[in-house]
Design an enzyme around this catalytic site. Structure first.
Site, PDB file in Angstrom:
ATOM      1  N   ASP A 292     -18.679  79.406  86.041  1.00 50.69           N
ATOM      2  CA  ASP A 292     -18.075  80.404  85.154  1.00 50.69           C
ATOM      3  C   ASP A 292     -17.708  81.605  85.850  1.00 50.69           C
ATOM      4  O   ASP A 292     -18.327  81.905  86.853  1.00 50.69           O
ATOM      5  CB  ASP A 292     -19.096  80.669  84.065  1.00 50.69           C
ATOM      6  CG  ASP A 292     -18.554  81.846  83.159  1.00 50.69           C
ATOM      7  OD1 ASP A 292     -17.644  82.025  82.464  1.00 50.69           O
ATOM      8  OD2 ASP A 292     -19.453  83.122  83.077  1.00 50.69           O
TER       9      ASP A 292
ATOM     10  N   ASP B  22     -16.611  85.209  84.429  1.00 53.74           N
ATOM     11  CA  ASP B  22     -17.098  86.513  83.903  1.00 53.74           C
ATOM     12  C   ASP B  22     -18.515  86.683  83.765  1.00 53.74           C
ATOM     13  O   ASP B  22     -19.276  85.687  82.920  1.00 53.74           O
ATOM     14  CB  ASP B  22     -16.120  86.981  82.502  1.00 53.74           C
ATOM     15  CG  ASP B  22     -15.083  87.404  82.675  1.00 53.74           C
ATOM     16  OD1 ASP B  22     -14.674  88.093  83.372  1.00 53.74           O
ATOM     17  OD2 ASP B  22     -14.276  86.683  81.879  1.00 53.74           O
TER      18      ASP B  22
ATOM     19  N   ASN C 269     -13.086  81.244  79.663  1.00 51.23           N
ATOM     20  CA  ASN C 269     -12.530  81.203  78.206  1.00 51.23           C
ATOM     21  C   ASN C 269     -11.354  82.541  78.108  1.00 51.23           C
ATOM     22  O   ASN C 269     -10.889  82.475  77.084  1.00 51.23           O
ATOM     23  CB  ASN C 269     -13.563  81.368  77.353  1.00 51.23           C
ATOM     24  CG  ASN C 269     -14.120  80.117  76.751  1.00 51.23           C
ATOM     25  OD1 ASN C 269     -13.820  79.069  77.410  1.00 51.23           O
ATOM     26  ND2 ASN C 269     -15.112  80.355  75.986  1.00 51.23           N
TER      27      ASN C 269
ATOM     28  N   LYS D 275     -14.826  76.660  76.384  1.00 52.80           N
ATOM     29  CA  LYS D 275     -16.015  76.336  76.357  1.00 52.80           C
ATOM     30  C   LYS D 275     -16.781  76.804  74.939  1.00 52.80           C
ATOM     31  O   LYS D 275     -16.118  77.723  74.365  1.00 52.80           O
ATOM     32  CB  LYS D 275     -16.908  76.955  77.468  1.00 52.80           C
ATOM     33  CG  LYS D 275     -16.528  76.576  78.817  1.00 52.80           C
ATOM     34  CD  LYS D 275     -17.170  77.504  79.855  1.00 52.80           C
ATOM     35  CE  LYS D 275     -16.551  78.963  79.823  1.00 52.80           C
ATOM     36  NZ  LYS D 275     -17.115  79.894  80.919  1.00 52.80           N
TER      37      LYS D 275
HETATM   38 MG   LIG Z   1     -19.454  84.397  81.304  1.00 53.40          MG
END
Ligand SMILES: [Mg+2]
Length: 270
Positions: free
Chosen positions: A12, A14, A46, A189
């Site tokens: 991921d 962020d 995302n 996600k």
């Molecule tokens: Mg994140």
């Protein structure tokens, strides 16, 4: 040791690899070590503002060399998902510039809000200019049969250290869903499409792939559902168990993950 047998890593962005304009501790070293060991790494987000190419450029600028194909962006998946269902389509876009560019790249034609009746699909990302006019157009379109797609259902986007946030794409999606009476098809996600794309790029099968992320409800829940080994990054010692979304491994940051991965590899070869 499960860490030692992993053959691919999905990270991921962020809150895991970066926070705003800085890399988080250990991010560059961790990615560098995995790559040096011949293990593929892909980055997931995302984020509904930027396409993969822009995110890859930002990673590279911050110190992690990346190409577009190393990044899976929700807006690109959105364009592909609409194309898969409808082919090139007339789409009502609700989102920032990156979303519009991603739809254009997938050969979709934008429809203005006042022409909602012509839309075959509504494509929702986080839209800072969302208003009643757009809500009316989108809810009427989906009520009339246009397919409803959203990048993600995240409720909030953190904007600062004090718990500050902006409303997320999920908040806008709920407004359209309530008014239109239709639930969205979600590509980000914790839903399947992003994990399926990640596994296709890692080429190692879910049982040998890891998802590393900071969000229990999206990264960990989605990773578990897709069969991946789940690693939760819990900064600031936020280690309280979360029974519904318990990760296989919890680390403070990517520096700790790298140390644990090296330990596991060492133990496995001695
Ligand atoms: Mg994140």
């Amino acid at each position: 040791m499960p860490l030692a047998r992993l053959r691919g890593f999905a990270l991921d962005l962020d809150g895991t690899v970066w926070a705003g304009e800085r890399l988080l501790p250990g991010a560059a070293d961790c990615v560098g070590a995995l790559r040096a060991a011949g293990l593929p790494v892909v980055f997931l987000t995302n984020n509904s503002r930027d396409r993969a190419a822009a995110l890859a450029r930002r990673l590279t600028r911050l110190g992690i060399a990346a190409r577009s194909r190393d990044v899976i962006a929700a807006v690109d998946l959105l364009g592909a998902a609409i194309r898969q269902r409808l082919g090139p389509a007339r789409v009502l876009p609700l989102g920032a510039r990156g979303l519009r560019a991603a739809l254009a790249a997938a050969d979709h034609t934008p429809v203005a809000p006042e022409r909602w009746a012509e839309a075959q699909a509504v494509a929702l990302g986080n839209d800072p200019t969302f208003d009643y006019r757009k809500l009316r157009a989108a809810s009427r379109a989906v009520r009339a049969g246009a397919l409803f797609f959203a990048t993600n259902l995240d409720a909030r986007m953190p904007t600062g250290p004090e718990g500050d946030f902006d409303p997320g794409c999920g908040a806008l999606a709920e407004a359209i869903a309530v008014a239109g009476g239709v639930r969205p098809i979600v590509v980000g996600k914790p839903h399947g499409p992003m994990f399926e794309d990640a596994l296709a790029r890692l080429r190692c099968g879910a049982a040998k792939a890891a998802i590393v992320g900071d969000n229990p409800g999206t990264d960990i829940a989605g990773g578990r559902a897709a069969g991946l080994f789940t690693v939760r990054v819990a900064a600031g010692g936020a280690y309280e168990p979360d029974a519904a979304h318990e990760a296989d491994l919890v680390v403070r940051d990517l520096r700790e993950l790298l140390a644990r991965w090296r330990d596991a590899r060492g133990a496995g070869t001695s």
